[in-house]
Design a protein around this motif. Structure first.
Motif, PDB file in Angstrom:
ATOM      1  N   ALA A 158       0.823  -1.207   0.000  1.00 20.70           N
ATOM      2  CA  ALA A 158       0.000   0.000   0.000  1.00 20.70           C
ATOM      3  C   ALA A 158       0.860   1.262   0.000  1.00 20.70           C
ATOM      4  CB  ALA A 158      -0.928  -0.005   1.205  1.00 20.70           C
ATOM      5  N   GLU A 159       1.932   1.254   0.792  1.00 22.49           N
ATOM      6  CA  GLU A 159       2.825   2.408   0.797  1.00 22.49           C
ATOM      7  C   GLU A 159       3.389   2.653  -0.604  1.00 22.49           C
ATOM      8  OE1 GLU A 159       7.312   3.191   2.141  1.00 22.49           O
ATOM      9  OE2 GLU A 159       6.006   2.800   3.858  1.00 22.49           O
ATOM     10  N   GLY A 160       3.730   1.554  -1.276  1.00 27.71           N
ATOM     11  CA  GLY A 160       4.263   1.696  -2.624  1.00 27.71           C
ATOM     12  C   GLY A 160       3.261   2.288  -3.597  1.00 27.71           C
ATOM     13  N   ILE A 161       2.002   1.855  -3.512  1.00 29.42           N
ATOM     14  CA  ILE A 161       0.973   2.383  -4.404  1.00 29.42           C
ATOM     15  C   ILE A 161       0.755   3.872  -4.148  1.00 29.42           C
ATOM     16  CG2 ILE A 161      -1.483   2.279  -4.973  1.00 29.42           C
ATOM     17  CD1 ILE A 161       0.165  -0.046  -6.112  1.00 29.42           C
ATOM     18  N   TRP A 162       0.735   4.271  -2.874  1.00 38.45           N
ATOM     19  CA  TRP A 162       0.495   5.668  -2.538  1.00 38.45           C
ATOM     20  C   TRP A 162       1.669   6.561  -2.914  1.00 38.45           C
ATOM     21  CZ3 TRP A 162      -3.637   8.453  -1.073  1.00 38.45           C
ATOM     22  CH2 TRP A 162      -4.786   7.758  -0.686  1.00 38.45           C
ATOM     23  N   THR A 163       2.874   6.026  -2.858  1.00 39.15           N
ATOM     24  CA  THR A 163       4.061   6.842  -3.121  1.00 39.15           C
ATOM     25  C   THR A 163       4.683   6.547  -4.485  1.00 39.15           C
ATOM     26  OG1 THR A 163       5.493   5.208  -2.013  1.00 39.15           O
ATOM     27  CG2 THR A 163       4.590   6.988  -0.663  1.00 39.15           C
ATOM     28  N   GLN A 164       3.993   5.735  -5.311  1.00 35.53           N
ATOM     29  CA  GLN A 164       4.494   5.323  -6.621  1.00 35.53           C
ATOM     30  C   GLN A 164       5.865   4.669  -6.503  1.00 35.53           C
ATOM     31  OE1 GLN A 164       3.830   7.814 -10.131  1.00 35.53           O
ATOM     32  NE2 GLN A 164       2.900   9.350  -8.812  1.00 35.53           N
ATOM     33  N   LYS A 165       5.999   3.798  -5.520  1.00 36.15           N
ATOM     34  CA  LYS A 165       7.263   3.104  -5.302  1.00 36.15           C
ATOM     35  C   LYS A 165       7.056   1.608  -5.553  1.00 36.15           C
ATOM     36  CE  LYS A 165       9.761   4.281  -1.757  1.00 36.15           C
ATOM     37  NZ  LYS A 165      10.264   4.415  -0.358  1.00 36.15           N
ATOM     38  N   TYR A 166       7.945   1.029  -6.358  1.00 37.57           N
ATOM     39  CA  TYR A 166       7.821  -0.388  -6.685  1.00 37.57           C
ATOM     40  C   TYR A 166       9.100  -1.161  -6.370  1.00 37.57           C
ATOM     41  CZ  TYR A 166       3.596   1.237  -8.866  1.00 37.57           C
ATOM     42  OH  TYR A 166       2.364   1.812  -9.070  1.00 37.57           O
ATOM     43  N   LYS A 167      10.115  -0.441  -5.890  1.00 37.37           N
ATOM     44  CA  LYS A 167      11.326  -1.062  -5.374  1.00 37.37           C
ATOM     45  C   LYS A 167      11.500  -0.589  -3.942  1.00 37.37           C
ATOM     46  CE  LYS A 167      13.833  -1.385  -9.777  1.00 37.37           C
ATOM     47  NZ  LYS A 167      15.065  -0.983 -10.512  1.00 37.37           N
ATOM     48  N   PHE A 168      11.810  -1.534  -3.045  1.00 35.03           N
ATOM     49  CA  PHE A 168      11.832  -1.209  -1.622  1.00 35.03           C
ATOM     50  C   PHE A 168      13.172  -1.599  -1.008  1.00 35.03           C
ATOM     51  CE2 PHE A 168       7.554  -2.356  -2.964  1.00 35.03           C
ATOM     52  CZ  PHE A 168       6.820  -1.242  -2.568  1.00 35.03           C
ATOM     53  N   CYS A 169      13.726  -0.698  -0.221  1.00 37.02           N
ATOM     54  CA  CYS A 169      14.958  -1.002   0.507  1.00 37.02           C
ATOM     55  C   CYS A 169      14.588  -1.650   1.843  1.00 37.02           C
ATOM     56  CB  CYS A 169      15.775   0.265   0.721  1.00 37.02           C
ATOM     57  SG  CYS A 169      14.981   1.489   1.795  1.00 37.02           S
ATOM     58  N   ARG A 170      15.588  -2.111   2.567  1.00 40.54           N
ATOM     59  CA  ARG A 170      15.316  -2.779   3.854  1.00 40.54           C
ATOM     60  C   ARG A 170      14.679  -1.818   4.859  1.00 40.54           C
ATOM     61  NH1 ARG A 170      16.700  -7.857   4.598  1.00 40.54           N
ATOM     62  NH2 ARG A 170      18.179  -8.839   3.166  1.00 40.54           N
ATOM     63  N   GLY A 171      15.001  -0.551   4.753  1.00 40.89           N
ATOM     64  CA  GLY A 171      14.361   0.427   5.625  1.00 40.89           C
ATOM     65  C   GLY A 171      12.862   0.506   5.396  1.00 40.89           C
ATOM     66  N   ASP A 172      12.443   0.409   4.128  1.00 39.98           N
ATOM     67  CA  ASP A 172      11.009   0.407   3.815  1.00 39.98           C
ATOM     68  C   ASP A 172      10.323  -0.811   4.436  1.00 39.98           C
ATOM     69  OD1 ASP A 172      11.302   2.704   2.198  1.00 39.98           O
ATOM     70  OD2 ASP A 172      11.873   1.469   0.478  1.00 39.98           O
ATOM     71  N   LEU A 173      10.986  -1.959   4.347  1.00 36.72           N
ATOM     72  CA  LEU A 173      10.413  -3.189   4.903  1.00 36.72           C
ATOM     73  C   LEU A 173      10.266  -3.088   6.419  1.00 36.72           C
ATOM     74  CD1 LEU A 173      11.255  -4.120   2.010  1.00 36.72           C
ATOM     75  CD2 LEU A 173      11.830  -6.332   3.009  1.00 36.72           C
ATOM     76  N   LYS A 174      11.307  -2.605   7.079  1.00 37.95           N
ATOM     77  CA  LYS A 174      11.256  -2.503   8.545  1.00 37.95           C
ATOM     78  C   LYS A 174      10.213  -1.492   8.998  1.00 37.95           C
ATOM     79  CE  LYS A 174      16.007  -4.034   9.351  1.00 37.95           C
ATOM     80  NZ  LYS A 174      17.346  -3.673   9.878  1.00 37.95           N
ATOM     81  N   ARG A 175      10.068  -0.402   8.252  1.00 39.17           N
ATOM     82  CA  ARG A 175       9.077   0.608   8.613  1.00 39.17           C
ATOM     83  C   ARG A 175       7.661   0.038   8.570  1.00 39.17           C
ATOM     84  NH1 ARG A 175      10.712   4.032   5.454  1.00 39.17           N
ATOM     85  NH2 ARG A 175       9.375   3.665   3.656  1.00 39.17           N
ATOM     86  N   ASN A 176       7.442  -0.956   7.740  1.00 38.50           N
ATOM     87  CA  ASN A 176       6.127  -1.575   7.631  1.00 38.50           C
ATOM     88  C   ASN A 176       6.013  -2.869   8.439  1.00 38.50           C
ATOM     89  OD1 ASN A 176       4.360  -0.059   5.494  1.00 38.50           O
ATOM     90  ND2 ASN A 176       6.444  -0.047   4.672  1.00 38.50           N
ATOM     91  N   GLY A 177       6.966  -3.087   9.351  1.00 36.62           N
ATOM     92  CA  GLY A 177       6.851  -4.201  10.285  1.00 36.62           C
ATOM     93  C   GLY A 177       7.387  -5.525   9.798  1.00 36.62           C
ATOM     94  N   LEU A 178       8.182  -5.528   8.727  1.00 43.65           N
ATOM     95  CA  LEU A 178       8.737  -6.770   8.198  1.00 43.65           C
ATOM     96  C   LEU A 178      10.165  -6.960   8.716  1.00 43.65           C
ATOM     97  CD1 LEU A 178       7.486  -6.652   4.492  1.00 43.65           C
ATOM     98  CD2 LEU A 178       6.672  -8.152   6.307  1.00 43.65           C
TER      99      LEU A 178
END
Length: 515
Positions: A274-294
């Protein structure tokens, strides 16, 4: 077949005729990106366009859009090998360059011809201007372009290309479907068993038109075979297929975890989507994953079942449509106390104005529309994606309850702010038209503008439409451009328009009658 056409797309004869822009056109999941990357590899190996191009440069429009301002030279330089010829020297020979551009489906820009273009590849400017200038041949006009565009992008941006030559991605024949299964499964007997199962299920066989759907089905069947289970995919519609895929993923990766742990992992993944869809992001770094609880363990599990893939130092979903489906699930799983990511908006924000372009989106967005009180404009364009569109339209399911049959049009009955419904170009069955007309007559429906241009309505739909014109007190504007009806159908509509209870103020129609 498409590969053979590509090999001849940039011959000197074609280029002399002005066809140095080639568009690979098709629905999402048809394999456009895969074909582009395969073509680049074959060029690098000397098997494609050997004597035509000295330089083939790949540009990801979505990656480029992350930078507010740049120059074309700078954008290319980011991934340019240090030992290669300087970018400036390369761009000074545009006649020897093929620019391969992908990723337009992931952008939300709306461009018009001759607007915001610039021909200087050295100049710092907005990424949108650079892409627009390349497509309109204002920048590097002598260079050749190979562009992948989805059907939705073509509908939204029909005039941005300069004299393009189109190559349409065709759906798989049964032979190609079988070949895909045998390529996916390493053992022939497993491939044979899986394909026999699909061939005996008419719906599954019919939707195996592209690599993405074949991948989803093969993945489900592989995990079931690995666990020694009987082959079983619920095949009521495309949404059921995605649900079966996700269930198989959870069984494969989370069988040793509790229900609560599995739900937490799934929520984290869907939050990332969902964060990717809202921010037009389709590649995610480890920081993105951790921010979303992964956690790292969660990420490894999702990698193990191929729901997240490594892309350099980043992670991606297998396909944009898989990410969109996970985004839909985010809103189903979310509880009021769960909202922790400020980048993710609410359903109401997401659907203040909704655009739906295929049957899968129609079904997965039904839940959102049902709970969106502030929806003001709804645009739907669903073409004949499936052989039996009438069955698809007459059987729609909300994701809130997979077993609860709820008609889509009733989801928009109680939307007091919804005044504009655009169904232009949609293939509507008789059942769907009748349900639409019942919606228009519902006392809580407030639709004032209805667009049915190019909707392929059958003459038998006129009775239902005429009844709605007489009964609906809110409908003020109706557009029927491009609809061909027989004399009786036109007569029925004319009688309704002359009825004293008809509240219609504006009627648009071109090429309506049929001799």
């Amino acid at each position: 077949m498409q590969h053979d056409i590509l090999s001849n797309a940039f011959t000197s004869e074609e280029t002399n005729q002005g066809s140095n822009t080639v568009v690979l056109r098709g629905f999402d999941g048809m394999g456009k990106t895969t074909l582009l990357r395969k073509a680049i590899l074959e060029w690098a190996e000397g098997n494609l366009w050997k004597d035509r191009f000295k330089f083939v440069i790949f540009l990801d429009a979505c990656d480029m859009s992350r930078v507010t301002e740049t120059s074309l030279a700078e954008a290319i330089s980011r991934d340019w090998p240090a030992c290669s010829k300087p970018v400036g020297d390369v761009l000074s020979q545009p006649q020897d360059i093929l620019l391969v551009i992908d990723g337009f489906e992931k952008l939300k820009c709306h461009w018009t011809i001759d607007t915001n273009t610039n021909n200087d590849w050295r100049r710092q400017q907005p990424t949108e201007v650079i892409l627009n200038s390349l497509l309109q041949k204002k920048m590097l006009p002598e260079a050749s372009l190979l562009v992948a565009l989805g059907t939705k992008v073509m509908q939204n941006r029909p005039f941005i290309l300069w004299h393009p030559k189109y190559i349409d991605m065709q759906g798989f024949s049964e032979i190609r479907k079988k070949a895909y299964f045998f390529q996916f499964f390493q053992e022939k007997w497993l491939a044979s068993k899986a394909f026999r199962y699909v061939r005996d299920k008419p719906f599954l066989l019919s939707v195996c038109q592209n690599p993405l759907v074949c991948y989803l089905i093969c993945s489900c069947l592989k995990w079931q075979l690995d666990r020694g289970e009987c082959l079983d995919i619920v095949c009521g519609n495309i949404t059921y297929l995605y649900a079966s895929y996700l269930i198989s993923v959870m069984k494969a990766g989370g069988q040793r975890l509790s229900h609560r742990q599995n739900k937490a992992r799934l929520q984290g993944l869907c939050s990332l989507a969902a964060e990717g869809i809202w921010t037009q992001k389709y590649k995610f770094c480890r920081g993105d994953l951790k921010r979303n609880g992964l956690s790292d363990l969660d990420t490894s599990m999702w990698q193990g079942v191929d729901l997240l893939r490594r892309n350099g130092d980043c992670f991606v979903f297998p396909h944009k449509q898989v990410q969109e489906f996970c985004t839909s699930l985010f809103y189903l799983l979310e509880q009021p106390q769960d909202r922790v990511n400020p980048a993710i908006g609410s359903i109401s924000q997401l659907l203040g104005e909704a655009y739906i372009s295929d049957t899968r989106q129609l079904i997965t967005n039904s839940y959102c529309i049902k709970h969106c009180r502030n929806l003001q404009k709804l645009s739907i364009c669903i073409e004949n994606d499936f052989p039996d569109d009438s069955r698809i339209f007459s059987r729609l399911y909300f994701l809130s309850n997979f077993g609860d049959r709820v008609d889509f049009f009733r989801a928009i009955c109680d939307k007091p702010h919804l005044e504009n419904l655009n169904l232009r170009g949609t293939s509507l069955s008789l059942v769907a038209v009748r349900e639409l007309c019942e919606t228009l007559k519902h006392p809580t429906c407030n639709i004032k503008q209805l667009n049915l241009d190019m909707c392929k309505l059958s003459p038998t739909c006129c009775d239902a439409l005429a009844s709605a014109l007489v009964s609906c007190r809110t409908l003020k504007s109706l557009s029927l451009d491009g609809i061909t009806l027989d004399y009786l159908g036109v007569l029925v509509l004319c009688v309704a328009l002359g009825h004293p209870d008809c509240a219609l103020h504006t009627l648009g129609m071109v090429a309506l009658s049929k001799a």
